[in-house]
Design a protein around this motif. Sequence first.
Motif, PDB file in Angstrom:
ATOM      1  N   MET A   1      31.798  50.930  17.157  1.00 34.19           N
ATOM      2  CA  MET A   1      32.553  49.882  17.839  1.00 34.19           C
ATOM      3  C   MET A   1      32.421  50.090  19.347  1.00 34.19           C
ATOM      4  SD  MET A   1      36.564  48.802  17.422  1.00 34.19           S
ATOM      5  CE  MET A   1      37.200  50.376  18.018  1.00 34.19           C
ATOM      6  N   ALA A   2      31.738  49.168  20.046  1.00 34.15           N
ATOM      7  CA  ALA A   2      31.520  49.276  21.482  1.00 34.15           C
ATOM      8  C   ALA A   2      32.693  48.637  22.218  1.00 34.15           C
ATOM      9  CB  ALA A   2      30.210  48.589  21.858  1.00 34.15           C
ATOM     10  N   ARG A   3      33.436  49.444  22.985  1.00 29.51           N
ATOM     11  CA  ARG A   3      34.595  48.944  23.728  1.00 29.51           C
ATOM     12  C   ARG A   3      34.228  48.856  25.203  1.00 29.51           C
ATOM     13  NH1 ARG A   3      39.467  51.497  26.032  1.00 29.51           N
ATOM     14  NH2 ARG A   3      41.141  49.931  26.055  1.00 29.51           N
ATOM     15  N   GLN A   4      34.335  47.650  25.756  1.00 31.78           N
ATOM     16  CA  GLN A   4      34.018  47.415  27.151  1.00 31.78           C
ATOM     17  C   GLN A   4      35.221  46.762  27.822  1.00 31.78           C
ATOM     18  OE1 GLN A   4      30.531  45.039  26.030  1.00 31.78           O
ATOM     19  NE2 GLN A   4      29.283  46.425  27.269  1.00 31.78           N
ATOM     20  N   LEU A   5      35.437  47.089  29.084  1.00 30.88           N
ATOM     21  CA  LEU A   5      36.540  46.527  29.859  1.00 30.88           C
ATOM     22  C   LEU A   5      35.975  45.862  31.104  1.00 30.88           C
ATOM     23  CD1 LEU A   5      39.065  49.508  29.656  1.00 30.88           C
ATOM     24  CD2 LEU A   5      39.057  47.432  28.257  1.00 30.88           C
ATOM     25  N   ILE A   6      36.219  44.575  31.245  1.00 28.93           N
ATOM     26  CA  ILE A   6      35.818  43.857  32.449  1.00 28.93           C
ATOM     27  C   ILE A   6      36.937  44.036  33.462  1.00 28.93           C
ATOM     28  CG2 ILE A   6      34.882  41.710  33.331  1.00 28.93           C
ATOM     29  CD1 ILE A   6      33.477  42.691  30.809  1.00 28.93           C
ATOM     30  N   LEU A   7      36.625  44.617  34.626  1.00 34.23           N
ATOM     31  CA  LEU A   7      37.660  45.003  35.585  1.00 34.23           C
ATOM     32  C   LEU A   7      37.429  44.378  36.948  1.00 34.23           C
ATOM     33  CD1 LEU A   7      39.366  48.369  36.176  1.00 34.23           C
ATOM     34  CD2 LEU A   7      38.092  47.367  38.094  1.00 34.23           C
ATOM     35  N   ASP A   8      38.550  44.012  37.588  1.00 33.82           N
ATOM     36  CA  ASP A   8      38.501  43.565  38.973  1.00 33.82           C
ATOM     37  C   ASP A   8      39.780  44.033  39.666  1.00 33.82           C
ATOM     38  OD1 ASP A   8      37.096  42.068  41.082  1.00 33.82           O
ATOM     39  OD2 ASP A   8      38.863  40.786  41.035  1.00 33.82           O
ATOM     40  N   THR A   9      39.704  44.168  40.997  1.00 32.91           N
ATOM     41  CA  THR A   9      40.875  44.551  41.781  1.00 32.91           C
ATOM     42  C   THR A   9      41.011  43.619  42.979  1.00 32.91           C
ATOM     43  OG1 THR A   9      39.664  46.090  43.202  1.00 32.91           O
ATOM     44  CG2 THR A   9      40.613  46.990  41.172  1.00 32.91           C
ATOM     45  N   GLU A  10      42.228  43.528  43.504  1.00 36.33           N
ATOM     46  CA  GLU A  10      42.472  42.930  44.821  1.00 36.33           C
ATOM     47  C   GLU A  10      43.106  43.999  45.693  1.00 36.33           C
ATOM     48  OE1 GLU A  10      41.238  40.152  45.627  1.00 36.33           O
ATOM     49  OE2 GLU A  10      40.805  39.331  43.634  1.00 36.33           O
ATOM     50  N   THR A  11      42.868  43.914  47.002  1.00 37.24           N
ATOM     51  CA  THR A  11      43.249  44.996  47.906  1.00 37.24           C
ATOM     52  C   THR A  11      43.870  44.444  49.189  1.00 37.24           C
ATOM     53  OG1 THR A  11      41.068  45.031  48.961  1.00 37.24           O
ATOM     54  CG2 THR A  11      41.363  46.427  47.009  1.00 37.24           C
ATOM     55  N   THR A  12      44.447  45.342  49.982  1.00 43.38           N
ATOM     56  CA  THR A  12      45.056  44.946  51.261  1.00 43.38           C
ATOM     57  C   THR A  12      44.005  44.700  52.339  1.00 43.38           C
ATOM     58  OG1 THR A  12      45.281  47.236  52.003  1.00 43.38           O
ATOM     59  CG2 THR A  12      47.134  46.293  50.770  1.00 43.38           C
ATOM     60  N   GLY A  13      42.798  45.171  52.126  1.00 41.77           N
ATOM     61  CA  GLY A  13      41.716  45.032  53.103  1.00 41.77           C
ATOM     62  C   GLY A  13      40.425  45.527  52.497  1.00 41.77           C
ATOM     63  N   LEU A  14      39.442  45.808  53.342  1.00 35.50           N
ATOM     64  CA  LEU A  14      38.101  46.111  52.836  1.00 35.50           C
ATOM     65  C   LEU A  14      37.763  47.588  52.742  1.00 35.50           C
ATOM     66  CD1 LEU A  14      36.038  43.355  54.715  1.00 35.50           C
ATOM     67  CD2 LEU A  14      36.847  43.335  52.340  1.00 35.50           C
ATOM     68  N   GLU A  15      38.463  48.465  53.483  1.00 41.14           N
ATOM     69  CA  GLU A  15      38.036  49.854  53.565  1.00 41.14           C
ATOM     70  C   GLU A  15      39.154  50.824  53.178  1.00 41.14           C
ATOM     71  OE1 GLU A  15      35.168  51.131  54.082  1.00 41.14           O
ATOM     72  OE2 GLU A  15      34.076  49.293  54.602  1.00 41.14           O
ATOM     73  N   PRO A  16      38.998  51.537  52.059  1.00 42.76           N
ATOM     74  CA  PRO A  16      39.997  52.555  51.723  1.00 42.76           C
ATOM     75  C   PRO A  16      40.069  53.662  52.772  1.00 42.76           C
ATOM     76  CG  PRO A  16      38.096  52.694  50.244  1.00 42.76           C
ATOM     77  CD  PRO A  16      37.946  51.430  51.033  1.00 42.76           C
ATOM     78  N   ALA A  17      38.967  53.921  53.467  1.00 41.59           N
ATOM     79  CA  ALA A  17      38.960  54.949  54.503  1.00 41.59           C
ATOM     80  C   ALA A  17      39.893  54.587  55.653  1.00 41.59           C
ATOM     81  CB  ALA A  17      37.540  55.163  55.030  1.00 41.59           C
ATOM     82  N   GLN A  18      40.225  53.306  55.791  1.00 43.87           N
ATOM     83  CA  GLN A  18      41.147  52.850  56.820  1.00 43.87           C
ATOM     84  C   GLN A  18      42.578  52.722  56.281  1.00 43.87           C
ATOM     85  OE1 GLN A  18      39.498  49.199  58.363  1.00 43.87           O
ATOM     86  NE2 GLN A  18      37.639  50.189  59.129  1.00 43.87           N
ATOM     87  N   GLY A  19      42.813  53.290  55.108  1.00 48.47           N
ATOM     88  CA  GLY A  19      44.148  53.288  54.541  1.00 48.47           C
ATOM     89  C   GLY A  19      44.497  52.081  53.701  1.00 48.47           C
ATOM     90  N   HIS A  20      43.500  51.250  53.403  1.00 46.82           N
ATOM     91  CA  HIS A  20      43.790  50.073  52.582  1.00 46.82           C
ATOM     92  C   HIS A  20      43.994  50.492  51.124  1.00 46.82           C
ATOM     93  CE1 HIS A  20      43.569  46.973  55.563  1.00 46.82           C
ATOM     94  NE2 HIS A  20      42.462  47.503  56.058  1.00 46.82           N
ATOM     95  N   ARG A  21      44.780  49.686  50.405  1.00 50.58           N
ATOM     96  CA  ARG A  21      45.237  50.062  49.070  1.00 50.58           C
ATOM     97  C   ARG A  21      44.979  48.935  48.075  1.00 50.58           C
ATOM     98  NH1 ARG A  21      49.534  53.611  49.199  1.00 50.58           N
ATOM     99  NH2 ARG A  21      49.132  53.789  46.943  1.00 50.58           N
ATOM    100  N   ILE A  22      45.047  49.270  46.792  1.00 52.41           N
ATOM    101  CA  ILE A  22      44.946  48.284  45.709  1.00 52.41           C
ATOM    102  C   ILE A  22      46.291  47.594  45.530  1.00 52.41           C
ATOM    103  CG2 ILE A  22      44.616  47.986  43.223  1.00 52.41           C
ATOM    104  CD1 ILE A  22      42.629  50.283  43.289  1.00 52.41           C
ATOM    105  N   ILE A  23      46.259  46.264  45.366  1.00 53.49           N
ATOM    106  CA  ILE A  23      47.492  45.512  45.123  1.00 53.49           C
ATOM    107  C   ILE A  23      47.484  44.767  43.785  1.00 53.49           C
ATOM    108  CG2 ILE A  23      48.113  45.266  47.543  1.00 53.49           C
ATOM    109  CD1 ILE A  23      46.847  42.513  47.521  1.00 53.49           C
ATOM    110  N   GLU A  24      46.327  44.709  43.117  1.00 54.54           N
ATOM    111  CA  GLU A  24      46.268  44.082  41.787  1.00 54.54           C
ATOM    112  C   GLU A  24      45.110  44.693  41.011  1.00 54.54           C
ATOM    113  OE1 GLU A  24      45.878  39.710  39.547  1.00 54.54           O
ATOM    114  OE2 GLU A  24      45.404  39.883  41.678  1.00 54.54           O
TER     115      GLU A  24
END
Length: 242
Positions: A1-24
């Motif tokens: 049984m092949a289990r696959q998860l289609i994933l997407d995120t939304e964020t506060t901005g473009l660069e985690p190195a600049q402290g941006h975070r995931i919001i969805e």
Amino acid sequence: MARQLILDTETTGLEPAQGHRIIEIGCVELVDRKLTGSRFHVYLNPEREVDAGAVAVHGLSNDFLADKPRFADIVQDFIDFVTGAELIIHNAPFDVGFLNHELNRLTAGYKTIGDYCAILDTLLMARKKHPGQRNSLDALCKRYGIDNTHRNLHGALLDAEILAEVYLAMTGGQTTLLLEPEPLPQPGPGAAQPMDLAATRPRQRLPLKILRCTDAELAAHAARLEAIDKASGGHCLWKQAG
């Protein structure tokens, strides 16, 4: 049984190195290339301001996110959901970079997301399949006749559902509708020569049963052609042939 998860995120901005975070975070599950209805979806309080440019893309405001859980509150549920699956992501380095940034901020000793599941990037897949062409999610929807007219703003769950359709279309392949011919009987030992031609005739087939479409099926078919025609800018060959 092949289990696959289609994933997407939304964020506060473009660069985690600049402290941006995931919001969805939005995930939908495929098992043996079929949507199961199982999903993981959560909005998150990023504990910082959302950039105005990001709000214009996804519409998730600071006020809306203020009472949502933090990533630390949901991380174990998320890891439990994705462990052992294959994550299918469009432009995977972006989402994976943010997920790893969130995991690295925690003190509970979480590993990187790639230690829990395999990762497949549909953007790389599309670039190999369609070199030199635009391969954004919207462009792929148009190319494969997938209706995304309800996508006025980006949203992690909505984009994951659309990407699931795109992925299945990109990897569907072609199956043959031809049937293998029925083998002719061969003469046994000591059979008379020449062989009796009557014995080589195919067995008489029963009349084929004709299955006619219901009105509901015809309406669904017409709606699908309309969606394909709209997405392709009026170039749906099936509709033109009709």
